[in-house]
Write a protein that holds these residues in place. Sequence first.
Motif, PDB file in Angstrom:
ATOM      1  N   GLU A 194      -1.898  -2.846   0.245  1.00 44.37           N
ATOM      2  CA  GLU A 194      -1.455  -3.506   1.478  1.00 44.37           C
ATOM      3  C   GLU A 194       0.050  -3.339   1.685  1.00 44.37           C
ATOM      4  OE1 GLU A 194      -3.102  -7.324   0.540  1.00 44.37           O
ATOM      5  OE2 GLU A 194      -4.644  -7.114   2.079  1.00 44.37           O
ATOM      6  N   ARG A 195       0.794  -3.443   0.572  1.00 45.07           N
ATOM      7  CA  ARG A 195       2.240  -3.301   0.671  1.00 45.07           C
ATOM      8  C   ARG A 195       2.616  -1.881   1.077  1.00 45.07           C
ATOM      9  NH1 ARG A 195       5.489  -1.991  -3.353  1.00 45.07           N
ATOM     10  NH2 ARG A 195       3.989  -2.547  -4.961  1.00 45.07           N
ATOM     11  N   ARG A 196       1.986  -0.903   0.449  1.00 39.96           N
ATOM     12  CA  ARG A 196       2.285   0.489   0.788  1.00 39.96           C
ATOM     13  C   ARG A 196       1.925   0.781   2.249  1.00 39.96           C
ATOM     14  NH1 ARG A 196       4.985   3.255   0.167  1.00 39.96           N
ATOM     15  NH2 ARG A 196       3.853   5.231   0.132  1.00 39.96           N
ATOM     16  N   ALA A 197       0.806   0.253   2.679  1.00 39.87           N
ATOM     17  CA  ALA A 197       0.370   0.483   4.057  1.00 39.87           C
ATOM     18  C   ALA A 197       1.367  -0.133   5.033  1.00 39.87           C
ATOM     19  CB  ALA A 197      -1.019  -0.105   4.258  1.00 39.87           C
ATOM     20  N   GLN A 198       1.791  -1.349   4.711  1.00 42.52           N
ATOM     21  CA  GLN A 198       2.745  -2.074   5.554  1.00 42.52           C
ATOM     22  C   GLN A 198       4.040  -1.276   5.706  1.00 42.52           C
ATOM     23  OE1 GLN A 198       1.950  -5.459   6.431  1.00 42.52           O
ATOM     24  NE2 GLN A 198       3.648  -5.312   7.885  1.00 42.52           N
ATOM     25  N   GLN A 199       4.502  -0.701   4.581  1.00 38.45           N
ATOM     26  CA  GLN A 199       5.767   0.037   4.592  1.00 38.45           C
ATOM     27  C   GLN A 199       5.674   1.323   5.408  1.00 38.45           C
ATOM     28  OE1 GLN A 199       6.205   0.693   0.420  1.00 38.45           O
ATOM     29  NE2 GLN A 199       7.356  -1.193   0.043  1.00 38.45           N
ATOM     30  N   ASP A 200       4.587   2.036   5.264  1.00 43.94           N
ATOM     31  CA  ASP A 200       4.574   3.434   5.689  1.00 43.94           C
ATOM     32  C   ASP A 200       3.659   3.803   6.847  1.00 43.94           C
ATOM     33  OD1 ASP A 200       6.517   4.284   4.060  1.00 43.94           O
ATOM     34  OD2 ASP A 200       5.245   5.289   2.588  1.00 43.94           O
ATOM     35  N   ALA A 201       2.614   3.017   7.098  1.00 47.29           N
ATOM     36  CA  ALA A 201       1.630   3.472   8.085  1.00 47.29           C
ATOM     37  C   ALA A 201       1.880   2.822   9.442  1.00 47.29           C
ATOM     38  CB  ALA A 201       0.220   3.160   7.601  1.00 47.29           C
ATOM     39  N   PRO A 202       1.941   3.627  10.505  1.00 45.26           N
ATOM     40  CA  PRO A 202       2.170   3.056  11.837  1.00 45.26           C
ATOM     41  C   PRO A 202       0.912   2.415  12.446  1.00 45.26           C
ATOM     42  CG  PRO A 202       1.975   5.434  11.989  1.00 45.26           C
ATOM     43  CD  PRO A 202       1.903   5.097  10.537  1.00 45.26           C
ATOM     44  N   VAL A 203      -0.234   2.649  11.836  1.00 45.27           N
ATOM     45  CA  VAL A 203      -1.482   2.094  12.383  1.00 45.27           C
ATOM     46  C   VAL A 203      -1.904   0.886  11.557  1.00 45.27           C
ATOM     47  CG1 VAL A 203      -2.257   4.325  13.273  1.00 45.27           C
ATOM     48  CG2 VAL A 203      -2.909   3.643  10.961  1.00 45.27           C
ATOM     49  N   HIS A 204      -2.880   0.128  12.064  1.00 46.64           N
ATOM     50  CA  HIS A 204      -3.437  -0.961  11.273  1.00 46.64           C
ATOM     51  C   HIS A 204      -4.161  -0.376  10.066  1.00 46.64           C
ATOM     52  CE1 HIS A 204      -2.678  -3.777  14.507  1.00 46.64           C
ATOM     53  NE2 HIS A 204      -3.425  -3.080  15.354  1.00 46.64           N
ATOM     54  N   VAL A 205      -3.980  -0.991   8.918  1.00 47.57           N
ATOM     55  CA  VAL A 205      -4.710  -0.553   7.731  1.00 47.57           C
ATOM     56  C   VAL A 205      -5.487  -1.743   7.196  1.00 47.57           C
ATOM     57  CG1 VAL A 205      -4.545   0.356   5.386  1.00 47.57           C
ATOM     58  CG2 VAL A 205      -2.972   1.174   7.147  1.00 47.57           C
ATOM     59  N   LEU A 206      -6.785  -1.601   7.101  1.00 49.30           N
ATOM     60  CA  LEU A 206      -7.630  -2.652   6.542  1.00 49.30           C
ATOM     61  C   LEU A 206      -8.254  -2.106   5.265  1.00 49.30           C
ATOM     62  CD1 LEU A 206      -9.480  -3.695   9.840  1.00 49.30           C
ATOM     63  CD2 LEU A 206      -7.474  -4.777   8.826  1.00 49.30           C
ATOM     64  N   PRO A 207      -7.820  -2.609   4.111  1.00 46.22           N
ATOM     65  CA  PRO A 207      -8.339  -2.019   2.879  1.00 46.22           C
ATOM     66  C   PRO A 207      -9.692  -2.589   2.468  1.00 46.22           C
ATOM     67  CG  PRO A 207      -6.632  -3.622   2.388  1.00 46.22           C
ATOM     68  CD  PRO A 207      -6.795  -3.629   3.872  1.00 46.22           C
ATOM     69  N   MET A 208     -10.537  -1.723   1.975  1.00 47.37           N
ATOM     70  CA  MET A 208     -11.786  -2.172   1.363  1.00 47.37           C
ATOM     71  C   MET A 208     -11.555  -2.246  -0.149  1.00 47.37           C
ATOM     72  SD  MET A 208     -14.782  -0.184   3.459  1.00 47.37           S
ATOM     73  CE  MET A 208     -14.299   1.512   3.176  1.00 47.37           C
ATOM     74  N   ALA A 209     -12.400  -3.032  -0.825  1.00 41.85           N
ATOM     75  CA  ALA A 209     -12.311  -3.129  -2.280  1.00 41.85           C
ATOM     76  C   ALA A 209     -13.624  -2.656  -2.884  1.00 41.85           C
ATOM     77  CB  ALA A 209     -12.025  -4.571  -2.691  1.00 41.85           C
ATOM     78  N   ALA A 210     -13.572  -2.352  -4.191  1.00 40.46           N
ATOM     79  CA  ALA A 210     -14.785  -1.905  -4.873  1.00 40.46           C
ATOM     80  C   ALA A 210     -15.760  -3.075  -5.007  1.00 40.46           C
ATOM     81  CB  ALA A 210     -14.438  -1.355  -6.244  1.00 40.46           C
ATOM     82  N   LEU A 211     -17.046  -2.760  -5.013  1.00 42.88           N
ATOM     83  CA  LEU A 211     -18.066  -3.791  -5.183  1.00 42.88           C
ATOM     84  C   LEU A 211     -18.244  -4.105  -6.664  1.00 42.88           C
ATOM     85  CD1 LEU A 211     -20.279  -5.527  -3.759  1.00 42.88           C
ATOM     86  CD2 LEU A 211     -21.862  -3.651  -4.222  1.00 42.88           C
ATOM     87  N   THR A 212     -18.128  -3.061  -7.508  1.00 36.07           N
ATOM     88  CA  THR A 212     -18.240  -3.288  -8.949  1.00 36.07           C
ATOM     89  C   THR A 212     -16.982  -2.777  -9.630  1.00 36.07           C
ATOM     90  OG1 THR A 212     -19.311  -1.177  -9.440  1.00 36.07           O
ATOM     91  CG2 THR A 212     -20.755  -3.007  -8.855  1.00 36.07           C
ATOM     92  N   LYS A 213     -16.698  -3.353 -10.786  1.00 35.06           N
ATOM     93  CA  LYS A 213     -15.466  -3.017 -11.498  1.00 35.06           C
ATOM     94  C   LYS A 213     -15.427  -1.540 -11.859  1.00 35.06           C
ATOM     95  CE  LYS A 213     -14.871  -7.679 -13.164  1.00 35.06           C
ATOM     96  NZ  LYS A 213     -15.302  -8.657 -14.161  1.00 35.06           N
TER      97      LYS A 213
END
Lengths: 316, 426
Positions: free
Chosen positions: B111-130
Amino acid sequence: MTFRQRHLLGIEPLHPTEITTLLDLADSYADQNRRGVQHKDVLAGLTQINMFFENSTRTQASFELAGKRLGADVMNMGMQASSIKKGETLIDTALTLNAMHPDLLVVRHPHSGAVDLLAQKVNCAVLNAGDGRHEHPTQALLDALTIRRAKGRLHRLSIAICGDIAHSRVARSNIMLLGKMENRIRLIGPPTLMPAGIGAFGVEVFEDMAEGLKDVDVVMMLRLQRERMDGGFIPSEREYFHRYGLDAAKLLHAKPDAIVMHPGPMNRGVEIDGNIADDINRSVIQEQVEMGVAVRMAAMELLAQNLREKPKEVMI
Amino acid sequence: MTDTIFINARLIDPVALTDQIGAIRVKDGRISEVTENGARPKNANVVDCAGMCLAPGIVDIGVKVSEPGERHKESFRSAGRAAAAGGITTIVTRPDTLPAIDTPETLEFVERRAQQDAPVHVLPMAALTKGREGREMTEIGFLLDAGAIAFTDCDRVVTNTKVFSRALTYARSLDALVIAHVQEPILSDGAAATSGKFASLRGLPAVSAMAERMALDRDISLLEMTGARYHADQITTARALPALERAKRNGLQITAGIGIHHLTLNELDVADYRTFFKLKPPLRSEEDRNAVVQAVADGLIDIISSMHTPQDEESKRLPFEEAASGAVALETLLPAALRLYHAEQIDLPRLFRALSLNPSKLLRRPGGRLQAGAPADLVLFDPDAPFQLDRTQLLSKSKNTPFDGARMQGKVLGTWVDGARIWGDG
């Protein structure tokens, strides 16, 4: 007499007249080999490198002998033990070899399409000695020459290819070659060893040997790979031999003068009865080996001619 | 902040399914009104669209940005610029990075990297299993709190049905969205192509198209058991469609997506072992392609994604079986999708229903609409402008597109995120 190919990567790109050209030349080499005539001048001064990424004794020996009979300097590279193990990619290996300026490169690789990929990166002539399950063109050509010599023609014959079609590059190249020369092709084998979509290849498919072998002129058996024998694709060796192994009883369904072929090495008692393999009246298996050298001599000569006529283009 | 008004726009409205000339007024980063194409107001910046198409920005589910781990393949900066150039205003990123995004800490990094560098909205997904290993579920609750928009193991299928059913049950209790890859993993193991005449001719290890339906059938049964919110990432075969239709009719919370390449290419495009066409799942037959195009037009398949998967040259310059799967598509998603429009297989409002509206709905986001109150995430494009794609000109760090050299139509003239222009002149 035309043969326009830069490489021999498969049967698929060949025109029927190119196949005939190559077989005619190979036919004369076969006769001359028997008489012990030497042709050291044909490939004199050319370098042939055999690069086998997969184990092979007979094919490699056949290519080596073919090159030596025509006077080429032949070098064998066993690639299983070499830099591939050190992480070098196929393309880097190709570029390295290319820098040594060979004229003919004979390649066998366990992955389909790998020889095509390599051929794009070198400026010598490449001969495919078998890539994955894709093609094995010199095998199909030597089979064709054997059939032509035994039957007097290579068209309008009924030819059965039996066994593990799915994993066989020999079967694919043969289906293409014999189809191009207008023969009737029958494939026989258990459905687990038939490739998907085989109906669209212009062949007839049989699951029963007696039915499939009925009145054929040629019976071509395929080798069953050891790793496919137990449980995975067929229940057992003995059941396979019972249902699909070629024995005298099954051969009765073919024409009385039908010939029996096998690309080798054979599993006696698995896909073929030893007595049939040794029957000099039916089996042409030894002749296949003999034609192998002649066909490879012809292929290398034709490619070398094209190489000389069209000077090498510099590529990256 | 002064208002912006877009005039003379061919408005593509995926809600009303209309395609007509009009104007849009934007205030404080939101659409304030959609109006008739009238006079120019004095107190506003005017963008004259000159009859070009104005549509809600694309919401792209399943984008691989190779941070953390493989920034040489794609970074948030490069992916963000590529998305902007492609008319994509929201990228929903995949967790199949190195390491996998399976803890709140790694998610926060993204999220931090996206905030710094991406001009578009970034919505991260997470893994379902470890570790995406299919053994233990991740901290779904913590990850949701940290901002995970959905949970997925990407192209790895959770083979253990006990693990998967528990993860679905737990996700349901938190109303979390689970996205799954539908390929029977054992049947498709080692496959590089779809079985059929082409794969047999080329001697490639292949998997039956039925592997997709088998996996979908299994997952539908698990949904009946658990009641979770579920999205199938890519439905690419005709044989899977009736099962999907039935599951929807039975009221399960199921949606389906498809990658742009499966809508526009077929197995024959692989030709002489061209590894840029190696995808996961493999490209299908032309019959399957036509069936899924129809399913998108009908709304049975809800979402079109880029399935953007950057790969470096080394991982593609290998024999086909050994080469890596996947293709970049952020910049080619829209022009490729427009092929379906030019082939008269789907109209523009329905195309943007699948590109923008449905993904927004699935993610419960307000975008994807040309309505007052919606965020001013917009794309202005010329649907007809022809060009020939040159992969070296792509903004993505990786250039592995199957469309290299292809003749395409459709040029993005401008992209706006929250009312601010991030692409195009002016």
